[in-house]
Design an enzyme around this catalytic site. Structure first.
Site, PDB file in Angstrom:
ATOM      1  N   GLU A   1     -18.075  47.122  -5.780  1.00  0.00           N
ATOM      2  CA  GLU A   1     -17.342  45.990  -5.213  1.00  0.00           C
ATOM      3  C   GLU A   1     -17.019  44.940  -6.277  1.00  0.00           C
ATOM      4  O   GLU A   1     -15.910  44.430  -6.352  1.00  0.00           O
ATOM      5  CB  GLU A   1     -18.198  45.383  -4.093  1.00  0.00           C
TER       6      GLU A   1
ATOM      7  N   ASP B   1     -14.814  35.511   0.361  1.00  0.00           N
ATOM      8  CA  ASP B   1     -15.681  34.978   1.412  1.00  0.00           C
ATOM      9  C   ASP B   1     -16.601  33.811   1.033  1.00  0.00           C
ATOM     10  O   ASP B   1     -16.649  32.817   1.706  1.00  0.00           O
ATOM     11  CB  ASP B   1     -16.527  36.103   2.012  1.00  0.00           C
TER      12      ASP B   1
END
Ligand code: GLC
Length: 432
Positions: free
Chosen positions: A402, A169
């Site tokens: 993550e 992202d």
């Protein structure tokens, strides 16, 4: 921690993140179903609950649009505290939209690859073929959508229209393209992405504004593929995205063979995309790069993704050698040294964009390590593959998060992160 303990914990996390319909990518941060997360998760699940793995893929395909597009977020259960909310996308009125609320664009097409790996777990040939026959046409339709909607000129490289499609992202690779945007009429929005994760590990404010601006722009075009391709203010031939698609096409081809389906269309995609990917090679630097289709220029930023073509078997031996020996093994760039302990930083350490704790700007991600691990094995770099596998297992043994700070392996981003667990299971099963 022993490998068996890691596997136990990985299975427990996937079970804990199970909503019944899909597995949440992260226990708090990501309460909906994401596209490439679901593919990784299905692969991990297949090692201990094949029925549940099939369900994960079926749930994902429920979000597919009639034109073949498979969205990046599926809101099976409606809104949550996550933002953007389902209504924000305004996709419901699109004639091809799915029956459940979804986002308006897609994510890296790794599904065919994970599916092919996962199919190996079927002991019974009939049920394997039944499942394959059910999902194959849908995945084929998705790939066809890429080559029509996102490569209407037939270059062999499909374009992404938003950084979020890349799955990386906030990667610095897109900073210039974002800076070239002139955000206006930005829809009202609230940032919920920093509720569960420290702001320093999330995207900068000015980038986030541009992400939202782009969504607003496409919303105003009613998500029409043709107009979007013509007018998109952000249009990038993302290297890794095309690499993933190319590998997925190789897998789809094998699956088509198994089903006795026609293979001509897939073979044509393979030829074209291989050619397209080779235009992204920079001989001087010995790396592949993304191409900004708005400016026509290569985006020369040293990232882990620049090495990704080994995963799909794209480079010649000589090029692969340069990628690996001049870059991956270079302690100033990606290899551990006094400044970092773990393979593989997402951005080279000597790049001005390197930020070791910020999302895709430096930290180690398990899925990136996994891709490169597969690529290294493909080119016969077994010792290095082993080291990367070992580093990944060491990182996840302190928890499935993550992303990880490459300096000390400490946890960053969302906690209880499903694909770190799912891919750890794959790393464990495949041993080396
Ligand atoms: C983040 C990641 C993206 C992932 C999503 C859900 O947005 O950048 O790749 O799919 O989280 O885990």
């Amino acid at each position: 921690m022993t490998n068996e303990q890691i596997a136990d914990k990985a299975r427990a996390l996937l079970r804990a993140n199970n909503t019944g319909v899909f597995i949440k990518p992260g226990s708090q941060q990501y309460p909906h179903q994401w596209n490439w997360d679901a593919a990784f998760v299905a692969l991990g699940l297949s090692y201990f609950d094949l029925a549940r793995a099939q369900q994960e893929i079926r749930s994902l395909l429920k979000g597919q649009w009639k034109n073949g597009m498979l969205p990046h977020i599926l809101y099976h259960h409606g809104a949550s505290d996550y933002s953007p909310k389902p209504e924000f996308w305004q996709t419901a009125s699109h004639p091809d939209a799915a029956n459940i609320p979804t986002s308006g664009f897609t994510q890296p097409p790794i599904l065919a690859t994970c599916l092919r790996m996962m199919l190996k777990q079927f002991a019974d040939k009939t049920s394997r073929l039944e499942f394959l026959a059910e999902v194959y046409p849908k995945i084929l339709a998705w790939h066809r959508w890429f080559y029509t909607a996102r490569d209407p000129e037939g270059s062999g490289l499909v374009a992404i229209i938003h950084p979020w499609e890349s799955g990386n992202d906030n990667t610095p690779r897109f900073l210039d393209a974002l800076q070239n945007l002139k955000p206006e009429n930005v829809p009202q929005f609230t940032r919920a992405d920093r509720a569960h994760v420290a702001a320093a590990e999330r995207p900068h404010e000015e980038d986030y504004l541009r992400y939202i601006y782009l969504i607003g722009f496409y919303r105003d075009l009613a998500w029409d593929d043709k107009t979007i391709y013509q007018q998109a203010p952000f249009l990038v031939a993302d290297l890794q995205f095309n690499v993933i698609l190319h590998q997925a096409n190789q897998d789809l081809l094998a699956l088509a063979r198994e089903l006795g389906e026609d293979r001509g269309e897939i073979e044509a995609w393979l030829r074209k995309t291989e050619e397209g990917l080779n235009t992204l090679w920079d001989e001087e630097q010995g790396l592949y790069f993304d191409k900004d289709l708005c400016t026509g220029k290569l985006i020369r930023i040293k990232s882990a993704q620049a090495l990704s073509p080994i995963y799909a078997g794209i480079p010649s031996r000589a090029r692969a050698k340069r990628l690996i020996e001049e870059h991956l093994l270079n302690p100033e760039e990606f290899a551990p040294d006094g400044k970092s302990r773990y393979f593989v930083t997402t951005i080279a350490k000597n790049s001005p964009y390197y930020e070791p704790r910020r999302y895709w700007a430096g930290p180690v991600w398990i899925n990136m390590n996994w891709l490169l691990w597969l690529g290294l094995k493909r080119y016969g770099y077994h010792d290095l593959a082993k080291t990367i596998r070992q580093h990944s297992l060491e990182l996840v043994s302190s928890g499935f998060v993550e992303y990880y700070d490459p300096r000390d392996g400490s946890a960053c981003g969302a906690k209880g992160f499903s694909w770190s667990a799912a891919l750890a299971l794959d790393l464990l099963v495949k041993e080396q």
